[in-house]
Write an enzyme that holds these catalytic residues in place. Structure first.
Site, PDB file in Angstrom:
ATOM      1  N   ASP A   1      31.407  43.751  55.694  1.00 19.72           N
ATOM      2  CA  ASP A   1      32.244  44.146  56.934  1.00 19.72           C
ATOM      3  C   ASP A   1      32.477  45.711  56.726  1.00 19.72           C
ATOM      4  O   ASP A   1      32.937  46.237  57.619  1.00 19.72           O
ATOM      5  CB  ASP A   1      33.733  43.426  56.841  1.00 19.72           C
TER       6      ASP A   1
ATOM      7  N   ARG B   1      40.279  43.218  68.266  1.00 16.59           N
ATOM      8  CA  ARG B   1      40.131  42.018  67.789  1.00 16.59           C
ATOM      9  C   ARG B   1      40.810  42.007  66.110  1.00 16.59           C
ATOM     10  O   ARG B   1      41.316  41.189  65.740  1.00 16.59           O
ATOM     11  CB  ARG B   1      38.920  41.406  67.792  1.00 16.59           C
TER      12      ARG B   1
ATOM     13  N   CYS C   1      31.956  37.484  66.688  1.00 14.18           N
ATOM     14  CA  CYS C   1      30.978  38.626  66.509  1.00 14.18           C
ATOM     15  C   CYS C   1      29.493  38.097  66.760  1.00 14.18           C
ATOM     16  O   CYS C   1      29.199  37.249  65.842  1.00 14.18           O
ATOM     17  CB  CYS C   1      31.520  39.776  65.387  1.00 14.18           C
TER      18      CYS C   1
ATOM     19  N   LYS D   1      43.318  40.531  58.268  1.00 15.82           N
ATOM     20  CA  LYS D   1      43.022  39.566  59.463  1.00 15.82           C
ATOM     21  C   LYS D   1      42.359  38.362  58.951  1.00 15.82           C
ATOM     22  O   LYS D   1      42.494  37.191  59.451  1.00 15.82           O
ATOM     23  CB  LYS D   1      41.746  40.381  60.227  1.00 15.82           C
ATOM     24  N   ASN D   2      41.299  38.343  57.877  1.00 18.81           N
ATOM     25  CA  ASN D   2      40.554  37.266  57.580  1.00 18.81           C
ATOM     26  C   ASN D   2      41.694  36.228  57.001  1.00 18.81           C
ATOM     27  O   ASN D   2      41.132  35.089  56.592  1.00 18.81           O
ATOM     28  CB  ASN D   2      39.248  37.788  57.044  1.00 18.81           C
TER      29      ASN D   2
ATOM     30  N   ARG E   1      25.228  32.339  62.788  1.00 19.24           N
ATOM     31  CA  ARG E   1      26.271  31.910  62.026  1.00 19.24           C
ATOM     32  C   ARG E   1      26.405  30.574  61.933  1.00 19.24           C
ATOM     33  O   ARG E   1      27.324  29.910  62.433  1.00 19.24           O
ATOM     34  CB  ARG E   1      27.369  32.715  62.679  1.00 19.24           C
TER      35      ARG E   1
HETATM   36  C1  EPZ Z   1      33.813  35.785  56.928  1.00 21.84           C
HETATM   37  O1  EPZ Z   1      32.776  35.179  57.972  1.00 21.84           O
HETATM   38  C2  EPZ Z   1      34.651  36.878  57.915  1.00 21.84           C
HETATM   39  N1  EPZ Z   1      35.127  36.053  58.805  1.00 21.84           N
HETATM   40  C3  EPZ Z   1      33.423  37.758  58.203  1.00 21.84           C
HETATM   41  O2  EPZ Z   1      33.975  38.948  58.758  1.00 21.84           O
HETATM   42  C4  EPZ Z   1      32.670  38.150  56.919  1.00 21.84           C
HETATM   43  O3  EPZ Z   1      31.710  39.037  57.592  1.00 21.84           O
HETATM   44  C5  EPZ Z   1      31.934  36.998  56.100  1.00 21.84           C
HETATM   45  O4  EPZ Z   1      33.121  36.224  55.819  1.00 21.84           O
HETATM   46  C6  EPZ Z   1      31.560  37.434  55.031  1.00 21.84           C
HETATM   47  O5  EPZ Z   1      32.328  38.187  54.139  1.00 21.84           O
HETATM   48  C7  EPZ Z   1      36.226  35.419  58.812  1.00 21.84           C
HETATM   49  O6  EPZ Z   1      36.956  35.298  57.711  1.00 21.84           O
HETATM   50  C8  EPZ Z   1      36.876  35.169  59.897  1.00 21.84           C
HETATM   51  P1  EPZ Z   1      30.401  33.418  55.546  1.00 21.84           P
HETATM   52  P2  EPZ Z   1      32.234  33.571  57.541  1.00 21.84           P
HETATM   53  O7  EPZ Z   1      30.500  31.721  56.022  1.00 21.84           O
HETATM   54  O8  EPZ Z   1      33.321  32.986  56.999  1.00 21.84           O
HETATM   55  C9  EPZ Z   1      25.854  31.887  55.531  1.00 21.84           C
HETATM   56  C10 EPZ Z   1      34.988  40.476  60.053  1.00 21.84           C
HETATM   57  O9  EPZ Z   1      33.993  41.571  60.643  1.00 21.84           O
HETATM   58  N2  EPZ Z   1      26.497  30.775  55.875  1.00 21.84           N
HETATM   59  O10 EPZ Z   1      31.079  33.741  54.349  1.00 21.84           O
HETATM   60  O11 EPZ Z   1      31.788  33.097  59.137  1.00 21.84           O
HETATM   61  C11 EPZ Z   1      25.957  32.724  56.917  1.00 21.84           C
HETATM   62  O12 EPZ Z   1      25.076  32.831  57.760  1.00 21.84           O
HETATM   63  C12 EPZ Z   1      33.980  39.242  60.001  1.00 21.84           C
HETATM   64  O13 EPZ Z   1      35.954  40.403  59.825  1.00 21.84           O
HETATM   65  C13 EPZ Z   1      25.639  29.370  55.844  1.00 21.84           C
HETATM   66  O14 EPZ Z   1      24.173  29.604  55.923  1.00 21.84           O
HETATM   67  O15 EPZ Z   1      31.133  34.052  56.689  1.00 21.84           O
HETATM   68  C14 EPZ Z   1      26.146  34.039  56.057  1.00 21.84           C
HETATM   69  O16 EPZ Z   1      24.607  34.590  55.767  1.00 21.84           O
HETATM   70  C15 EPZ Z   1      32.391  39.248  60.755  1.00 21.84           C
HETATM   71  N3  EPZ Z   1      26.144  28.344  56.422  1.00 21.84           N
HETATM   72  C16 EPZ Z   1      26.708  33.772  54.814  1.00 21.84           C
HETATM   73  O17 EPZ Z   1      26.442  32.326  54.552  1.00 21.84           O
HETATM   74  C17 EPZ Z   1      27.540  27.969  56.740  1.00 21.84           C
HETATM   75  O18 EPZ Z   1      27.998  26.938  57.012  1.00 21.84           O
HETATM   76  C18 EPZ Z   1      28.123  34.228  54.507  1.00 21.84           C
HETATM   77  O19 EPZ Z   1      29.092  33.482  55.598  1.00 21.84           O
HETATM   78  C19 EPZ Z   1      28.435  29.190  56.449  1.00 21.84           C
HETATM   79  C20 EPZ Z   1      27.786  30.234  56.262  1.00 21.84           C
END
Ligand code: EPZ
Length: 419
Positions: free
Chosen positions: A306, A398, A117, A22-23, A122
């Site tokens: 996840d 989803r 989600c 998916k991701n 986020r």
């Molecule tokens: C991706 O989300 C995945 N989604 C998420 O999977 C997954 O939980 C996450 O990566 C972590 O592995 C998709 O790929 C579509 P991040 P993403 O940016 O990219 C902070 C699922 O269940 N952060 O790696 O949105 C954030 O708050 C979903 O399939 C900032 O501070 O996650 C978090 O603590 C849910 N500023 C950490 O970084 C930013 O600009 C990691 O977030 C971006 C993120």
């Protein structure tokens, strides 16, 4: 509205085939908008996020076909204005990849702020920091985000947090920037590597994906390609955890990249399950009640956030006390209240859940609050005595292709019914 009705207690046995990731898919579809020719994407999962993304890009003028076997053809040569003002964007977080893709292709994009989600705050500040470093201006007004640049120019960007989304989004945008972009402190998740491989397949020059430094040499145009998406690490991990959860389980999980699952394999072995790797398959066997363990979620190659929720369900019946630390999302314990309704002993303090394993969970009517919470409740239902009903299935749909069909093939008593 639908619900899953599960009669628990049956060990899972047999074979299951994992769908495409998916991701990775939700980033590769937007990235395909860069190509001048037709992109043929194979092994895509049949899930709601993919259906919604397809609708969004079709509304923008892309011509798309999607066949039953998971092959999507995208022809974005006649893409229209980079403006997306509709509710679909709010249905999935990954719509933010349209920002990077459309910025690269048109030099500007305006769209509704992405949804997804509800697992905590986020932010997308690191995506924005990256776009700005490439020379773009960013405005957020009335729920819309606009990014525009006269010209994108490569730059060196050090991410303040390891972010999958920011790494991929900046990588996509930088493929059309003049000169070279270097992303430091980049995310190393398998889907980051897969998106880079796809970009390279359409003519980009992305190097270093899978390490914490990614270099992108900008190009002015891209061509179509045929590309097969990697298997879903999280779907595979979910079935591994489910298989280990009930004593007597013996499940062979096909179409996996075992290396992507190392942290889950190690944890399940620590808990007393048997895990055998054989080429592109993993066999998980569970003979006895599992032992308690501590789990801390971390960026790849650590234990994935996840899978924290599915693992928490399993630990509710493990022998002893487990501590689960969620270090990525502060709001990812919403499934705990539902698990407590099934008899779980869990205390949550901030980002830590302490779980005292109980002999048995009992079936109840529970509600999926997000995608992986849904998977966690399905696993809890498989473990529990009696009947469990899981509602709010749209979250599960989803991200999991045909979850009840795959589990039924493994011997589970699970059916989808109208509410
Ligand atoms: C991706 O989300 C995945 N989604 C998420 O999977 C997954 O939980 C996450 O990566 C972590 O592995 C998709 O790929 C579509 P991040 P993403 O940016 O990219 C902070 C699922 O269940 N952060 O790696 O949105 C954030 O708050 C979903 O399939 C900032 O501070 O996650 C978090 O603590 C849910 N500023 C950490 O970084 C930013 O600009 C990691 O977030 C971006 C993120």
């Amino acid at each position: 509205m639908e619900k899953l009705v599960i009669k628990g207690g049956r060990p899972l046995k047999g074979k299951v085939t994992i769908s495409g990731a998916k991701n990775a898919t939700v980033a590769i579809i937007p990235a395909a908008l860069l190509a001048n020719g037709v992109c043929t994407l194979e092994n895509l999962p049949m899930i709601k996020d993919v259906v919604v993304l397809r609708e969004i890009i079709e509304q923008m003028g892309a011509r798309v076909s999607f066949s039953e076997n998971g092959t999507m053809k995208i022809d974005a040569s006649r893409l229209e204005q980079p403006y997306i003002d509709n509710g679909l964007v709010k249905e999935l977080r990954a719509s933010y990849y349209l920002l990077g893709a459309l910025l690269a292709r048109f030099g500007r994009v305006t769209m509704a702020y992405p949804g997804g989600c509800d697992i905590g705050v986020r932010p997308i500040d690191q995506h924005i920091k990256g776009f700005k470093a490439l020379g773009a201006e960013v405005e957020i007004e009335h729920g819309m985000i606009s990014v525009k640049a006269d010209k994108l120019v490569g730059n060196e960007i050090f991410l303040d947090v390891v972010s999958v989304g920011a790494t991929i989004n900046i990588m996509i945008a930088a493929t059309m920037a003049e000169g070279t972009t270097i992303i430091e402190n980049a995310a190393k998740e398998p889907h980051v590597v897969d998106v880079a491989s796809f970009l390279n397949s359409i003519g980009a020059e992305v190097k270093g994906a899978g390490t914490d430094v990614i270099k992108i040499k900008g190009k002015s145009s891209f061509y179509g390609s045929t590309y097969m998406v990697i298997p879903d690490q999280i779907e595979a991990g979910t079935y591994m955890i489910a298989a280990a959860s009930i004593p007597g389980g013996d499940v062979t999980i096909n179409n996996v990249i075992p290396k992507h699952l190392d942290s889950i394999t190690a944890k399940l072995i620590e808990m007393g399950a048997e895990v055998q790797v054989n080429g592109e398959s993993i066999r998980v066997m569970s003979n006895d009640r599992l032992k308690s363990v501590d789990v801390k979620t971390l960026p790849y190659p650590g234990f994935p956030t996840d899978l924290q929720q599915p693992m928490t369900s399993t630990l509710t019946v493990a022998n002893g006390i487990s501590m689960v630390t969620e270090s990525i999302w502060e709001g990812r314990f919403k499934h705990v209240d539902e698990l407590k309704r099934m008899g779980a002993n869990i205390k949550v303090e901030g980002r830590v859940a302490v779980i005292e394993g109980t002999d048995v969970l009992t079936g109840a009517r529970v509600s999926a609050t997000d995608l992986r919470a849904g998977a966690a409740l399905v696993i809890a239902g498989l473990l529990a005595q009696g009947e469990t009903e899981v509602v709010n299935l749209f979250h599960i749909d989803r991200g999991y292709e045909n979850i009840e069909g795959k589990l039924r093939d493994l011997g589970a008593d699970i059916v989808r019914k109208q509410l």
